[in-house]
Design a protein around this motif. Sequence first.
Motif, PDB file in Angstrom:
ATOM      1  N   GLY A  69       1.200  10.126 -14.456  1.00  0.00           N
ATOM      2  CA  GLY A  69       2.151   9.024 -14.372  1.00  0.00           C
ATOM      3  C   GLY A  69       1.646   7.864 -13.535  1.00  0.00           C
ATOM      4  O   GLY A  69       1.692   6.704 -13.960  1.00  0.00           O
ATOM      5  N   LYS A  70       1.159   8.155 -12.348  1.00  0.00           N
ATOM      6  CA  LYS A  70       0.699   7.082 -11.457  1.00  0.00           C
ATOM      7  C   LYS A  70      -0.562   6.411 -11.996  1.00  0.00           C
ATOM      8  O   LYS A  70      -0.762   5.215 -11.794  1.00  0.00           O
ATOM      9  CB  LYS A  70       0.429   7.611 -10.043  1.00  0.00           C
ATOM     10  N   PHE A  71      -1.401   7.171 -12.687  1.00  0.00           N
ATOM     11  CA  PHE A  71      -2.608   6.573 -13.253  1.00  0.00           C
ATOM     12  C   PHE A  71      -2.243   5.668 -14.429  1.00  0.00           C
ATOM     13  O   PHE A  71      -2.691   4.530 -14.505  1.00  0.00           O
ATOM     14  CB  PHE A  71      -3.601   7.645 -13.705  1.00  0.00           C
ATOM     15  N   ARG A  72      -1.422   6.150 -15.331  1.00  0.00           N
ATOM     16  CA  ARG A  72      -1.119   5.390 -16.549  1.00  0.00           C
ATOM     17  C   ARG A  72      -0.161   4.231 -16.306  1.00  0.00           C
ATOM     18  O   ARG A  72      -0.264   3.198 -16.954  1.00  0.00           O
ATOM     19  CB  ARG A  72      -0.575   6.322 -17.621  1.00  0.00           C
ATOM     20  N   ILE A  73       0.753   4.373 -15.362  1.00  0.00           N
ATOM     21  CA  ILE A  73       1.754   3.331 -15.141  1.00  0.00           C
ATOM     22  C   ILE A  73       1.336   2.372 -14.025  1.00  0.00           C
ATOM     23  O   ILE A  73       1.341   1.159 -14.206  1.00  0.00           O
ATOM     24  CB  ILE A  73       3.131   3.951 -14.848  1.00  0.00           C
ATOM     25  N   LYS A  74       0.941   2.918 -12.872  1.00  0.00           N
ATOM     26  CA  LYS A  74       0.590   2.063 -11.736  1.00  0.00           C
ATOM     27  C   LYS A  74      -0.901   1.792 -11.621  1.00  0.00           C
ATOM     28  O   LYS A  74      -1.322   1.017 -10.778  1.00  0.00           O
ATOM     29  CB  LYS A  74       1.091   2.697 -10.428  1.00  0.00           C
ATOM     30  N   HIS A  75      -1.695   2.459 -12.442  1.00  0.00           N
ATOM     31  CA  HIS A  75      -3.152   2.282 -12.462  1.00  0.00           C
ATOM     32  C   HIS A  75      -3.794   2.558 -11.108  1.00  0.00           C
ATOM     33  O   HIS A  75      -4.612   1.784 -10.627  1.00  0.00           O
ATOM     34  CB  HIS A  75      -3.536   0.885 -12.970  1.00  0.00           C
ATOM     35  N   GLY A  77      -6.288   4.659  -8.624  1.00  0.00           N
ATOM     36  CA  GLY A  77      -7.563   5.350  -8.742  1.00  0.00           C
ATOM     37  C   GLY A  77      -7.471   6.751  -8.164  1.00  0.00           C
ATOM     38  O   GLY A  77      -6.469   7.138  -7.555  1.00  0.00           O
ATOM     39  N   ARG A  78      -8.536   7.506  -8.332  1.00  0.00           N
ATOM     40  CA  ARG A  78      -8.545   8.917  -7.900  1.00  0.00           C
ATOM     41  C   ARG A  78      -8.359   9.081  -6.390  1.00  0.00           C
ATOM     42  O   ARG A  78      -7.725  10.028  -5.944  1.00  0.00           O
ATOM     43  CB  ARG A  78      -9.856   9.583  -8.337  1.00  0.00           C
ATOM     44  N   ARG A  79      -8.927   8.155  -5.611  1.00  0.00           N
ATOM     45  CA  ARG A  79      -8.805   8.287  -4.148  1.00  0.00           C
ATOM     46  C   ARG A  79      -7.346   8.155  -3.710  1.00  0.00           C
ATOM     47  O   ARG A  79      -6.866   8.904  -2.873  1.00  0.00           O
ATOM     48  CB  ARG A  79      -9.677   7.244  -3.447  1.00  0.00           C
ATOM     49  N   ARG A  80      -6.634   7.194  -4.253  1.00  0.00           N
ATOM     50  CA  ARG A  80      -5.220   6.991  -3.892  1.00  0.00           C
ATOM     51  C   ARG A  80      -4.380   8.177  -4.358  1.00  0.00           C
ATOM     52  O   ARG A  80      -3.486   8.633  -3.638  1.00  0.00           O
ATOM     53  CB  ARG A  80      -4.719   5.688  -4.523  1.00  0.00           C
ATOM     54  N   LEU A  81      -4.663   8.666  -5.552  1.00  0.00           N
ATOM     55  CA  LEU A  81      -3.924   9.818  -6.072  1.00  0.00           C
ATOM     56  C   LEU A  81      -4.111  11.037  -5.172  1.00  0.00           C
ATOM     57  O   LEU A  81      -3.149  11.732  -4.836  1.00  0.00           O
ATOM     58  CB  LEU A  81      -4.375  10.136  -7.502  1.00  0.00           C
ATOM     59  N   THR A  82      -5.352  11.275  -4.770  1.00  0.00           N
ATOM     60  CA  THR A  82      -5.651  12.408  -3.893  1.00  0.00           C
ATOM     61  C   THR A  82      -4.913  12.264  -2.569  1.00  0.00           C
ATOM     62  O   THR A  82      -4.299  13.216  -2.075  1.00  0.00           O
ATOM     63  CB  THR A  82      -7.170  12.503  -3.640  1.00  0.00           C
ATOM     64  N   LEU A  83      -4.957  11.077  -1.997  1.00  0.00           N
ATOM     65  CA  LEU A  83      -4.290  10.818  -0.720  1.00  0.00           C
ATOM     66  C   LEU A  83      -2.780  11.045  -0.816  1.00  0.00           C
ATOM     67  O   LEU A  83      -2.184  11.689   0.057  1.00  0.00           O
ATOM     68  CB  LEU A  83      -4.580   9.385  -0.266  1.00  0.00           C
ATOM     69  N   ILE A 135     -12.146  -7.010  -4.334  1.00  0.00           N
ATOM     70  CA  ILE A 135     -12.485  -5.702  -3.749  1.00  0.00           C
ATOM     71  C   ILE A 135     -11.283  -5.108  -3.028  1.00  0.00           C
ATOM     72  O   ILE A 135     -10.964  -3.924  -3.208  1.00  0.00           O
ATOM     73  CB  ILE A 135     -13.709  -5.842  -2.814  1.00  0.00           C
ATOM     74  N   ASP A 136     -10.589  -5.912  -2.226  1.00  0.00           N
ATOM     75  CA  ASP A 136      -9.420  -5.421  -1.493  1.00  0.00           C
ATOM     76  C   ASP A 136      -8.341  -4.894  -2.439  1.00  0.00           C
ATOM     77  O   ASP A 136      -7.723  -3.864  -2.180  1.00  0.00           O
ATOM     78  CB  ASP A 136      -8.827  -6.530  -0.614  1.00  0.00           C
ATOM     79  N   TYR A 137      -8.127  -5.616  -3.538  1.00  0.00           N
ATOM     80  CA  TYR A 137      -7.122  -5.218  -4.523  1.00  0.00           C
ATOM     81  C   TYR A 137      -7.403  -3.809  -5.053  1.00  0.00           C
ATOM     82  O   TYR A 137      -6.520  -2.960  -5.102  1.00  0.00           O
ATOM     83  CB  TYR A 137      -7.106  -6.238  -5.671  1.00  0.00           C
ATOM     84  N   PHE A 138      -8.647  -3.563  -5.444  1.00  0.00           N
ATOM     85  CA  PHE A 138      -8.986  -2.274  -6.059  1.00  0.00           C
ATOM     86  C   PHE A 138      -9.136  -1.144  -5.041  1.00  0.00           C
ATOM     87  O   PHE A 138      -8.789  -0.005  -5.340  1.00  0.00           O
ATOM     88  CB  PHE A 138     -10.234  -2.399  -6.929  1.00  0.00           C
ATOM     89  N   LEU A 139      -9.628  -1.446  -3.865  1.00  0.00           N
ATOM     90  CA  LEU A 139      -9.749  -0.396  -2.849  1.00  0.00           C
ATOM     91  C   LEU A 139      -8.360   0.075  -2.404  1.00  0.00           C
ATOM     92  O   LEU A 139      -8.156   1.262  -2.177  1.00  0.00           O
ATOM     93  CB  LEU A 139     -10.569  -0.873  -1.654  1.00  0.00           C
ATOM     94  N   TYR A 140      -7.414  -0.850  -2.305  1.00  0.00           N
ATOM     95  CA  TYR A 140      -6.053  -0.480  -1.922  1.00  0.00           C
ATOM     96  C   TYR A 140      -5.444   0.467  -2.954  1.00  0.00           C
ATOM     97  O   TYR A 140      -4.677   1.357  -2.617  1.00  0.00           O
ATOM     98  CB  TYR A 140      -5.176  -1.730  -1.779  1.00  0.00           C
ATOM     99  N   ARG A 141      -5.777   0.272  -4.206  1.00  0.00           N
ATOM    100  CA  ARG A 141      -5.234   1.104  -5.273  1.00  0.00           C
ATOM    101  C   ARG A 141      -6.030   2.379  -5.498  1.00  0.00           C
ATOM    102  O   ARG A 141      -5.772   3.130  -6.432  1.00  0.00           O
ATOM    103  CB  ARG A 141      -5.137   0.301  -6.562  1.00  0.00           C
ATOM    104  N   GLY A 142      -7.026   2.620  -4.649  1.00  0.00           N
ATOM    105  CA  GLY A 142      -7.700   3.901  -4.645  1.00  0.00           C
ATOM    106  C   GLY A 142      -8.852   4.061  -5.611  1.00  0.00           C
ATOM    107  O   GLY A 142      -9.255   5.180  -5.912  1.00  0.00           O
TER     108      GLY A 142
END
Length: 157
Positions: A69-75, A77-83, A135-142
């Motif tokens: 859900g979080k990957f498909r809807i909020k896009h 990344g794996r790091r944010r999902l793991t956290l 870079i900040d945008y994508f790192l924040y999203r994991g």
Amino acid sequence: MITKKTYTVKEATKKLEHYCAYQERCHQEVRQKLIAMAMIPEAIDVIIVHLLEHNYLNETRFAQVFVSGKFRIKHWGRRRLTLELKKRDISVYNINKGLAEIDDIEYLEVFNQLAEKRVETIKETQVYKKRKKFIDYFLYRGWESHLVYDKAQELIK
């Protein structure tokens, strides 16, 4: 004086069955809900065991649904999902099972599409500031840093 509603074990069990049937829940959410209902620790344990036995509560299933859900809807990344899963006290085994739901090819396709869209929306004229915002945008999203930095170098010149 305001008195808080009290529940019997049977009433609380029914309420939690509905709570878990409505949406996948992790053990931590269920335990917090029961504490908020002012249940005693022994009753909490009995109710959680009941929910596990009747398959209302399943952390592997929760991790899989959460990740997809979080990957498909909020896009995310794996790091944010793991956290986020670690914050919910999900085991490493279940986290890995959840992350296995994401196909590597789809993961990279989503990242590339997002990156191209994001570059177009950044209105910065200076290259370094534009890269930093990207870079900040994508790192924040994991998203993984090596993907982000490589894509920033490729798209922003």
